[in-house]
Design a protein around this motif. Structure first.
Motif, mmCIF file in Angstrom:
data_model
loop_
_atom_site.group_PDB
_atom_site.id
_atom_site.type_symbol
_atom_site.label_atom_id
_atom_site.label_comp_id
_atom_site.label_asym_id
_atom_site.label_seq_id
_atom_site.Cartn_x
_atom_site.Cartn_y
_atom_site.Cartn_z
ATOM 1 N N GLU A 201 -14.448 10.028 -21.249
ATOM 2 C CA GLU A 201 -13.540 8.996 -21.745
ATOM 3 C C GLU A 201 -12.122 9.243 -21.241
ATOM 4 O O GLU A 201 -11.413 8.301 -20.869
ATOM 5 C CB GLU A 201 -13.564 8.961 -23.271
ATOM 6 N N SER A 202 -11.711 10.513 -21.188
ATOM 7 C CA SER A 202 -10.364 10.806 -20.691
ATOM 8 C C SER A 202 -10.261 10.497 -19.198
ATOM 9 O O SER A 202 -9.225 10.044 -18.720
ATOM 10 C CB SER A 202 -9.978 12.260 -20.978
ATOM 11 N N VAL A 203 -11.336 10.713 -18.462
ATOM 12 C CA VAL A 203 -11.331 10.389 -17.041
ATOM 13 C C VAL A 203 -11.207 8.876 -16.860
ATOM 14 O O VAL A 203 -10.472 8.405 -15.988
ATOM 15 C CB VAL A 203 -12.620 10.920 -16.357
ATOM 16 N N GLU A 204 -11.895 8.105 -17.692
ATOM 17 C CA GLU A 204 -11.793 6.651 -17.613
ATOM 18 C C GLU A 204 -10.367 6.198 -17.904
ATOM 19 O O GLU A 204 -9.852 5.293 -17.243
ATOM 20 C CB GLU A 204 -12.773 5.992 -18.588
ATOM 21 N N LEU A 205 -9.719 6.819 -18.875
ATOM 22 C CA LEU A 205 -8.328 6.466 -19.185
ATOM 23 C C LEU A 205 -7.406 6.806 -18.018
ATOM 24 O O LEU A 205 -6.518 6.016 -17.657
ATOM 25 C CB LEU A 205 -7.861 7.187 -20.459
ATOM 26 N N LEU A 206 -7.589 7.973 -17.415
ATOM 27 C CA LEU A 206 -6.775 8.350 -16.261
ATOM 28 C C LEU A 206 -6.996 7.395 -15.095
ATOM 29 O O LEU A 206 -6.041 7.003 -14.407
ATOM 30 C CB LEU A 206 -7.101 9.782 -15.825
ATOM 31 N N LEU A 207 -8.207 7.007 -14.873
ATOM 32 C CA LEU A 207 -8.511 6.065 -13.807
ATOM 33 C C LEU A 207 -7.856 4.715 -14.066
ATOM 34 O O LEU A 207 -7.286 4.107 -13.151
ATOM 35 C CB LEU A 207 -10.028 5.905 -13.666
ATOM 36 N N ALA A 208 -7.905 4.249 -15.290
ATOM 37 C CA ALA A 208 -7.255 2.983 -15.634
ATOM 38 C C ALA A 208 -5.743 3.076 -15.436
ATOM 39 O O ALA A 208 -5.111 2.137 -14.934
ATOM 40 C CB ALA A 208 -7.589 2.597 -17.073
ATOM 41 N N ARG B 161 -4.986 2.931 -11.692
ATOM 42 C CA ARG B 161 -5.125 1.564 -11.198
ATOM 43 C C ARG B 161 -3.931 0.711 -11.604
ATOM 44 O O ARG B 161 -3.452 -0.108 -10.818
ATOM 45 C CB ARG B 161 -6.422 0.942 -11.717
ATOM 46 N N ALA B 162 -3.470 0.905 -12.825
ATOM 47 C CA ALA B 162 -2.311 0.142 -13.275
ATOM 48 C C ALA B 162 -1.084 0.512 -12.453
ATOM 49 O O ALA B 162 -0.287 -0.370 -12.073
ATOM 50 C CB ALA B 162 -2.067 0.402 -14.758
ATOM 51 N N LEU B 163 -0.887 1.792 -12.163
ATOM 52 C CA LEU B 163 0.254 2.214 -11.349
ATOM 53 C C LEU B 163 0.160 1.636 -9.939
ATOM 54 O O LEU B 163 1.162 1.189 -9.370
ATOM 55 C CB LEU B 163 0.319 3.739 -11.274
ATOM 56 N N LEU B 164 -1.026 1.636 -9.371
ATOM 57 C CA LEU B 164 -1.203 1.071 -8.037
ATOM 58 C C LEU B 164 -0.947 -0.430 -8.032
ATOM 59 O O LEU B 164 -0.354 -0.962 -7.097
ATOM 60 C CB LEU B 164 -2.607 1.358 -7.514
ATOM 61 N N ALA B 165 -1.370 -1.110 -9.064
ATOM 62 C CA ALA B 165 -1.172 -2.554 -9.134
ATOM 63 C C ALA B 165 0.305 -2.886 -9.326
ATOM 64 O O ALA B 165 0.794 -3.895 -8.804
ATOM 65 C CB ALA B 165 -2.004 -3.143 -10.265
ATOM 66 N N ASP B 166 1.021 -2.052 -10.083
ATOM 67 C CA ASP B 166 2.437 -2.313 -10.364
ATOM 68 C C ASP B 166 3.335 -1.982 -9.185
ATOM 69 O O ASP B 166 4.390 -2.590 -9.014
ATOM 70 C CB ASP B 166 2.893 -1.509 -11.588
ATOM 71 N N SER B 167 2.950 -1.009 -8.383
ATOM 72 C CA SER B 167 3.817 -0.610 -7.272
ATOM 73 C C SER B 167 3.701 -1.619 -6.140
ATOM 74 O O SER B 167 2.631 -2.104 -5.813
ATOM 75 C CB SER B 167 3.449 0.794 -6.772
ATOM 76 N N GLU B 168 4.856 -1.943 -5.530
ATOM 77 C CA GLU B 168 4.889 -2.869 -4.406
ATOM 78 C C GLU B 168 5.307 -2.097 -3.170
ATOM 79 O O GLU B 168 6.181 -1.240 -3.233
ATOM 80 C CB GLU B 168 5.867 -3.999 -4.673
ATOM 81 N N PRO B 169 4.734 -2.405 -2.015
ATOM 82 C CA PRO B 169 5.087 -1.679 -0.794
ATOM 83 C C PRO B 169 6.572 -1.836 -0.441
ATOM 84 O O PRO B 169 7.191 -0.903 0.035
ATOM 85 C CB PRO B 169 4.214 -2.298 0.283
ATOM 86 N N SER B 170 7.164 -2.989 -0.693
ATOM 87 C CA SER B 170 8.576 -3.188 -0.341
ATOM 88 C C SER B 170 9.490 -2.358 -1.229
ATOM 89 O O SER B 170 10.571 -1.952 -0.804
ATOM 90 C CB SER B 170 8.943 -4.671 -0.432
ATOM 91 N N ALA B 171 9.077 -2.079 -2.440
ATOM 92 C CA ALA B 171 9.901 -1.268 -3.341
ATOM 93 C C ALA B 171 9.963 0.167 -2.845
ATOM 94 O O ALA B 171 10.949 0.861 -3.073
ATOM 95 C CB ALA B 171 9.333 -1.319 -4.749
#
Length: 103
Positions: A60-67, A70-80
């Motif tokens: 369960e902790s691995v699933e939380l870390l993975l989520a 993914r959220a950090l990757l989705a929030d980060s923009e290449p131009s930033a």
């Protein structure tokens, strides 16, 4: 036919039947043993696997870390980050390939 020959045939047939019954009994015992082994194997395969509670918590902790990742990757923009978008890099390579070469 004489009574002695009939008696001999009956005795001989009875002995043959006794041997046949003994052979069939031995086969039956072997088949029952094989059946028991196969049933045990089937039960061991069909038995539900119980997971360790500690293992479940770690998963369960691995699933939380993975989520979170993914959220950090989705929030980060290449131009930033000062990087070119991936499509722009591909377009510039394609433009260089399309230019005629001077001879």
């Amino acid at each position: 036919m004489t009574p002695e020959s009939v008696s001999f045939r009956i005795t001989r047939t009875t002995e043959d039947l006794a041997q046949t019954v003994a052979a069939l009994s031995q086969r039956l015992v072997k088949l029952e043993q094989r059946l028991a082994v196969l049933q045990l194997q089937l039960e061991s395969v069909a038995a539900p696997v119980e997971l360790d509670p500690a293992e479940l918590r770690s998963l369960e902790s691995v699933e939380l870390l993975l989520a979170d990742c993914r959220a950090l990757l989705a929030d980060s923009e290449p131009s930033a980050a000062g990087l070119e978008p991936e499509g722009a890099l591909l377009r510039s390579v394609d433009a260089d390939d399309a230019a005629p070469m001077a001879a």
